[in-house]
Design a protein around this motif. Sequence first.
Motif, PDB file in Angstrom:
ATOM      1  N   ARG A   1       7.818   8.502 -18.042  1.00 44.21           N
ATOM      2  CA  ARG A   1       6.503   8.338 -17.429  1.00 44.21           C
ATOM      3  C   ARG A   1       5.839   7.045 -17.891  1.00 44.21           C
ATOM      4  NH1 ARG A   1       1.405   9.564 -18.882  1.00 44.21           N
ATOM      5  NH2 ARG A   1       2.101  10.472 -20.847  1.00 44.21           N
ATOM      6  N   GLU A   2       5.969   6.745 -19.196  1.00 38.98           N
ATOM      7  CA  GLU A   2       5.383   5.500 -19.703  1.00 38.98           C
ATOM      8  C   GLU A   2       6.044   4.278 -19.071  1.00 38.98           C
ATOM      9  OE1 GLU A   2       5.838   5.702 -23.856  1.00 38.98           O
ATOM     10  OE2 GLU A   2       4.256   7.198 -24.185  1.00 38.98           O
ATOM     11  N   THR A   3       7.373   4.333 -18.948  1.00 40.65           N
ATOM     12  CA  THR A   3       8.062   3.190 -18.308  1.00 40.65           C
ATOM     13  C   THR A   3       7.634   3.033 -16.856  1.00 40.65           C
ATOM     14  OG1 THR A   3       9.916   4.678 -17.844  1.00 40.65           O
ATOM     15  CG2 THR A   3      10.058   3.329 -19.826  1.00 40.65           C
ATOM     16  N   LEU A   4       7.494   4.163 -16.165  1.00 37.39           N
ATOM     17  CA  LEU A   4       7.059   4.094 -14.762  1.00 37.39           C
ATOM     18  C   LEU A   4       5.640   3.560 -14.655  1.00 37.39           C
ATOM     19  CD1 LEU A   4       8.497   7.424 -13.354  1.00 37.39           C
ATOM     20  CD2 LEU A   4       9.209   5.115 -12.749  1.00 37.39           C
ATOM     21  N   SER A   5       4.765   4.017 -15.554  1.00 37.08           N
ATOM     22  CA  SER A   5       3.390   3.493 -15.514  1.00 37.08           C
ATOM     23  C   SER A   5       3.375   1.992 -15.818  1.00 37.08           C
ATOM     24  CB  SER A   5       2.529   4.250 -16.527  1.00 37.08           C
ATOM     25  OG  SER A   5       3.052   4.071 -17.841  1.00 37.08           O
TER      26      SER A   5
ATOM     27  N   GLU B   1       0.825  -1.213   0.000  1.00 35.10           N
ATOM     28  CA  GLU B   1       0.000   0.000   0.000  1.00 35.10           C
ATOM     29  C   GLU B   1       0.858   1.260   0.000  1.00 35.10           C
ATOM     30  OE1 GLU B   1      -2.582  -0.323   3.301  1.00 35.10           O
ATOM     31  OE2 GLU B   1      -3.890  -1.848   2.408  1.00 35.10           O
ATOM     32  N   GLN B   2       1.922   1.262   0.820  1.00 32.46           N
ATOM     33  CA  GLN B   2       2.814   2.429   0.846  1.00 32.46           C
ATOM     34  C   GLN B   2       3.459   2.664  -0.509  1.00 32.46           C
ATOM     35  OE1 GLN B   2       5.567   1.770   4.006  1.00 32.46           O
ATOM     36  NE2 GLN B   2       4.070   2.075   5.647  1.00 32.46           N
ATOM     37  N   HIS B   3       3.958   1.582  -1.123  1.00 31.05           N
ATOM     38  CA  HIS B   3       4.557   1.718  -2.443  1.00 31.05           C
ATOM     39  C   HIS B   3       3.543   2.220  -3.476  1.00 31.05           C
ATOM     40  CE1 HIS B   3       8.379   0.198  -1.279  1.00 31.05           C
ATOM     41  NE2 HIS B   3       7.953  -1.018  -0.985  1.00 31.05           N
ATOM     42  N   GLN B   4       2.327   1.755  -3.349  1.00 35.79           N
ATOM     43  CA  GLN B   4       1.288   2.195  -4.276  1.00 35.79           C
ATOM     44  C   GLN B   4       1.013   3.693  -4.120  1.00 35.79           C
ATOM     45  OE1 GLN B   4       0.017   0.360  -6.646  1.00 35.79           O
ATOM     46  NE2 GLN B   4      -1.197   2.051  -7.441  1.00 35.79           N
ATOM     47  N   THR B   5       0.927   4.163  -2.862  1.00 38.18           N
ATOM     48  CA  THR B   5       0.720   5.599  -2.622  1.00 38.18           C
ATOM     49  C   THR B   5       1.875   6.427  -3.166  1.00 38.18           C
ATOM     50  OG1 THR B   5       1.668   5.307  -0.409  1.00 38.18           O
ATOM     51  CG2 THR B   5      -0.727   5.250  -0.614  1.00 38.18           C
ATOM     52  N   ALA B   6       3.121   5.937  -2.947  1.00 33.11           N
ATOM     53  CA  ALA B   6       4.290   6.667  -3.472  1.00 33.11           C
ATOM     54  C   ALA B   6       4.261   6.734  -4.994  1.00 33.11           C
ATOM     55  CB  ALA B   6       5.585   6.005  -2.998  1.00 33.11           C
ATOM     56  N   VAL B   7       3.890   5.614  -5.609  1.00 29.69           N
ATOM     57  CA  VAL B   7       3.830   5.597  -7.073  1.00 29.69           C
ATOM     58  C   VAL B   7       2.732   6.537  -7.575  1.00 29.69           C
ATOM     59  CG1 VAL B   7       3.246   4.135  -9.044  1.00 29.69           C
ATOM     60  CG2 VAL B   7       4.834   3.306  -7.328  1.00 29.69           C
ATOM     61  N   ASP B   8       1.605   6.592  -6.871  1.00 29.60           N
ATOM     62  CA  ASP B   8       0.531   7.504  -7.257  1.00 29.60           C
ATOM     63  C   ASP B   8       0.977   8.962  -7.166  1.00 29.60           C
ATOM     64  OD1 ASP B   8      -1.137   5.359  -7.739  1.00 29.60           O
ATOM     65  OD2 ASP B   8      -1.984   5.385  -5.709  1.00 29.60           O
ATOM     66  N   LEU B   9       1.682   9.283  -6.062  1.00 28.93           N
ATOM     67  CA  LEU B   9       2.188  10.657  -5.917  1.00 28.93           C
ATOM     68  C   LEU B   9       3.151  11.008  -7.043  1.00 28.93           C
ATOM     69  CD1 LEU B   9       2.852  10.801  -2.063  1.00 28.93           C
ATOM     70  CD2 LEU B   9       1.066  11.998  -3.318  1.00 28.93           C
ATOM     71  N   LEU B  10       4.028  10.067  -7.380  1.00 30.90           N
ATOM     72  CA  LEU B  10       4.987  10.329  -8.462  1.00 30.90           C
ATOM     73  C   LEU B  10       4.275  10.535  -9.797  1.00 30.90           C
ATOM     74  CD1 LEU B  10       7.880   7.841  -7.670  1.00 30.90           C
ATOM     75  CD2 LEU B  10       7.987  10.318  -7.619  1.00 30.90           C
ATOM     76  N   THR B  11       3.257   9.722 -10.041  1.00 28.04           N
ATOM     77  CA  THR B  11       2.522   9.884 -11.304  1.00 28.04           C
ATOM     78  C   THR B  11       1.831  11.238 -11.378  1.00 28.04           C
ATOM     79  OG1 THR B  11       0.680   8.694 -10.255  1.00 28.04           O
ATOM     80  CG2 THR B  11       2.171   7.417 -11.661  1.00 28.04           C
ATOM     81  N   THR B  12       1.221  11.669 -10.259  1.00 28.12           N
ATOM     82  CA  THR B  12       0.579  12.992 -10.244  1.00 28.12           C
ATOM     83  C   THR B  12       1.589  14.104 -10.471  1.00 28.12           C
ATOM     84  OG1 THR B  12       0.781  12.981  -7.818  1.00 28.12           O
ATOM     85  CG2 THR B  12      -1.321  12.259  -8.789  1.00 28.12           C
ATOM     86  N   LYS B  13       2.762  13.985  -9.825  1.00 34.36           N
ATOM     87  CA  LYS B  13       3.796  15.017 -10.019  1.00 34.36           C
ATOM     88  C   LYS B  13       4.267  15.055 -11.467  1.00 34.36           C
ATOM     89  CE  LYS B  13       5.659  15.188  -5.315  1.00 34.36           C
ATOM     90  NZ  LYS B  13       6.844  14.926  -4.465  1.00 34.36           N
ATOM     91  N   TYR B  14       4.480  13.866 -12.039  1.00 31.35           N
ATOM     92  CA  TYR B  14       4.920  13.828 -13.431  1.00 31.35           C
ATOM     93  C   TYR B  14       3.871  14.414 -14.359  1.00 31.35           C
ATOM     94  CZ  TYR B  14       9.096  11.048 -12.535  1.00 31.35           C
ATOM     95  OH  TYR B  14      10.314  10.624 -12.117  1.00 31.35           O
ATOM     96  N   VAL B  15       2.612  14.139 -14.092  1.00 30.44           N
ATOM     97  CA  VAL B  15       1.540  14.693 -14.922  1.00 30.44           C
ATOM     98  C   VAL B  15       1.522  16.214 -14.820  1.00 30.44           C
ATOM     99  CG1 VAL B  15      -0.961  14.839 -15.165  1.00 30.44           C
ATOM    100  CG2 VAL B  15       0.112  12.612 -14.923  1.00 30.44           C
ATOM    101  N   GLU B  16       1.674  16.741 -13.597  1.00 26.75           N
ATOM    102  CA  GLU B  16       1.686  18.198 -13.420  1.00 26.75           C
ATOM    103  C   GLU B  16       2.864  18.840 -14.137  1.00 26.75           C
ATOM    104  OE1 GLU B  16       1.655  18.826  -9.269  1.00 26.75           O
ATOM    105  OE2 GLU B  16      -0.459  18.262  -8.992  1.00 26.75           O
ATOM    106  N   THR B  17       4.056  18.234 -13.974  1.00 26.15           N
ATOM    107  CA  THR B  17       5.234  18.807 -14.649  1.00 26.15           C
ATOM    108  C   THR B  17       5.090  18.759 -16.170  1.00 26.15           C
ATOM    109  OG1 THR B  17       6.293  16.628 -14.426  1.00 26.15           O
ATOM    110  CG2 THR B  17       6.823  18.300 -12.784  1.00 26.15           C
ATOM    111  N   ILE B  18       4.531  17.684 -16.683  1.00 23.70           N
ATOM    112  CA  ILE B  18       4.342  17.579 -18.134  1.00 23.70           C
ATOM    113  C   ILE B  18       3.349  18.635 -18.618  1.00 23.70           C
ATOM    114  CG2 ILE B  18       3.348  16.084 -19.916  1.00 23.70           C
ATOM    115  CD1 ILE B  18       4.622  13.719 -18.333  1.00 23.70           C
ATOM    116  N   GLU B  19       2.280  18.852 -17.848  1.00 21.30           N
ATOM    117  CA  GLU B  19       1.319  19.881 -18.241  1.00 21.30           C
ATOM    118  C   GLU B  19       1.956  21.266 -18.233  1.00 21.30           C
ATOM    119  OE1 GLU B  19      -1.922  19.440 -15.608  1.00 21.30           O
ATOM    120  OE2 GLU B  19      -2.770  17.676 -16.605  1.00 21.30           O
TER     121      GLU B  19
END
Length: 785
Positions: A715-719, A153-171
């Motif tokens: 981002r694609e590799t991380l997803s 669960e912790q790893h999942q939350t960390a991965v979710d945070l990273l994905t949101t940050k990457y999405v924001e930076t890309i935007e």
Amino acid sequence: MANVTDLQTKYSKLAQEYSKLRAQNQVLKKAVVDEQANSASLKEQLKQRDQSLRKQEQEMDSLSFRNQQLAKRVELLQEELAVSEAKGKKGKSKGDSPSQHGLQTQSVFDEDLQKKIEENERLHIQFYEADEQHRRQEAELKARLEELEKDAEQHQTAVDLLTTKYVETIERLQSDKARLEVKSQTLEREAKECRMRTEECQQQLRRCQSELNRQVKQSSSVIQEKVPFNDTKFSDYNSLNVPSHNRRHQLKARDVAGQALSFIQDLVAALLNFHSYTEQRVHIYPLDSSIEPISPLNQKFSQYLHENAAYVRPLEDSFLQLYQSITEDTVTVLETVVKLKSFADNFSTYTHFLQKILPYQLKSLEEECEAPLCTTALTAKNKELQSDTKKVTSVFEKLQNYINLLALPSVRQDAMPQSSTSAVFTQLAACLHSLHDAIKEMSKHYNQKAGIEQELPTVTQKLCTTTECLLGSLGSLTSSTGKIATFFSNNLDFFTSSGYNPRGCTVALNPLQAESMLANKKKAAIYINAIKKARPQSVPYREALSNRRILTSSTESREGLTQQVQQSQEKIARLEQEKEHWLLEAQLGKVRLEKENQRIADLEAQLAAALGGSPNSQTAAASTLAQSQEEAETELRATGKETTLCTSLVGMLCTTPTVEHVGDEESREQLIKTHYMARVGELTTQLQISDSKAVHFHSECRALAKRLTIAEKSRETLSDDVKMANQNITRLQDELATTKRSYEDQLSMMSDHLCSMNETLSKQREEIDTLKLGSKGNAKKNKGR
């Protein structure tokens, strides 16, 4: 300009966040791989435990089955014992042989019963121990499964945070890219407009050149016909071998000194920051002084660095005194600039300070290399920094020698000829460029070292902040040294040229000649004031010659003012090129062009209005011009000649056959020619700068696009990694559920099978018992027969 700095800070912050996120991503990847390995090992352990559990359950089932068999056997034996006792009571009268036989059988049954009871107790103990061990193992596995689920669960939350940050930076990057594309289009349009305006200016310049050429021809013809005498060609009329005061040279010297003072101030600020942040770094790395004491070597090094202001501040103060000593009413050459010696002494003191701290700096880098977590790459960078530090110190020593050589003529007369002075200035310019290159190389190596240190696990936030500040000071030091080197190279012709030379000789100016020059200037000022008050009707020949020299000096002062205006314009353009970003400069290019056109119009109006020179010299020459005009009119009326009108784009000039007006016309035409040539050069430089900035912007956009594609790929590799991790988790959960169900099904099947086997065994035992009883009854019957 504030927007440019905000954009630069935002880009730097984005780059830092991106690097941090990449580092965190790598850590998370490592953690996911470790967790996968741990999960695989746990799966194997779980399989082994399940196998042992199955074995123990099978043993337990077999033991329980054996126990049931033994219990039934005991019941049968007890029944047989009761039957045998009852038969023994009935058959006491029959004889001793049956009773003895019954006793023997009873003892055999008792022994068999005792063995079965002991075996039953032992089996009960084993069953209890196996049950307890199974419960403990089951509890441990459940706790381990809960921990693994929490980690997942912790790893999942960390991965979710990273994905949101990457999405924001890309935007954000996409929005910045769109905005930059729009700005590039506007810049292209403005560049086209600038090209059109330059073409128009070139056409105007051609017209002005043709007009000026015509006026030059006309003026040269007038001079050849009307001015046959020029006393500057003959040294007999200059018995006092003293040069005239060059006001234009003084203005240029003060302007150059002011620019050098601003660069020296930037250099002093950068050196202070560099030494201060180096001191802070010594207290933090490799040992933190707040936790444990640092080495004695670093303590001494920190003590020396703490005293850097006492060596760096005097550089700015002494150069400020040098700048204040250069005024419009002084004579500025190497022989008269006394304050240069104090600056040279302070620079020598700072160079000795650098030599003093050099071994401590090298030892400190060696101590960093001896740290336990220092990698080979970090050791290599520290060695490169050691060589860079030695090189910077040696370059400062060379600068010290050249500055001391330049300060010698002000202390000792005839210390250095003019040719040697030019060579020293040339070598000094090359040495400044080498200093810029050395500091640039050191800044590059520090950046690489900081990138390697950020990957170490023991790096603290305090060390990262200090390193960033140190890199910033190195960047400002690189910028200031580059500006100084460029400034010195651009003004090398002025430094090597002799501003004051006596007529007819190439000997340098001495202080006595400078004093006599200033005295002559004061006398000339007094004489001009007397002329203003007296206003004589006629002027003697000697006074006319002095008045002509005064007019010439006023023309030179006017040329000096024009050159000062041009120099100020060049300074403004250079500062804008260095400090403003290409976006703001392109947006303000149109406004600057309008200002320059207005300035050209103002200069044309001033040149048209100023026929006799500066306002200070117009009133002085008014009387002489009036008298000469009256005499010329009388002569022209006698001879029947008329005055000549000279018209041009910048005004109208009425020329008379007087030496003063001819000189004014010639100087005015020369000023106009030089002004338009400088203006054309400035416009061409601005056009080249705009083209280079457009190319730079295009390359920057391409780099941003490449960065964007790289970020999207990462981002694609991380997803994909996140999806794989989720799939692995779901697969493990499914396998766990299937194993649980299979174990339950196997247990139920084994229990049913054991029940059926127990029933068949009990039936078989009953049949055996019935057969035994039937065989015993037949034997008794046979005996009775």
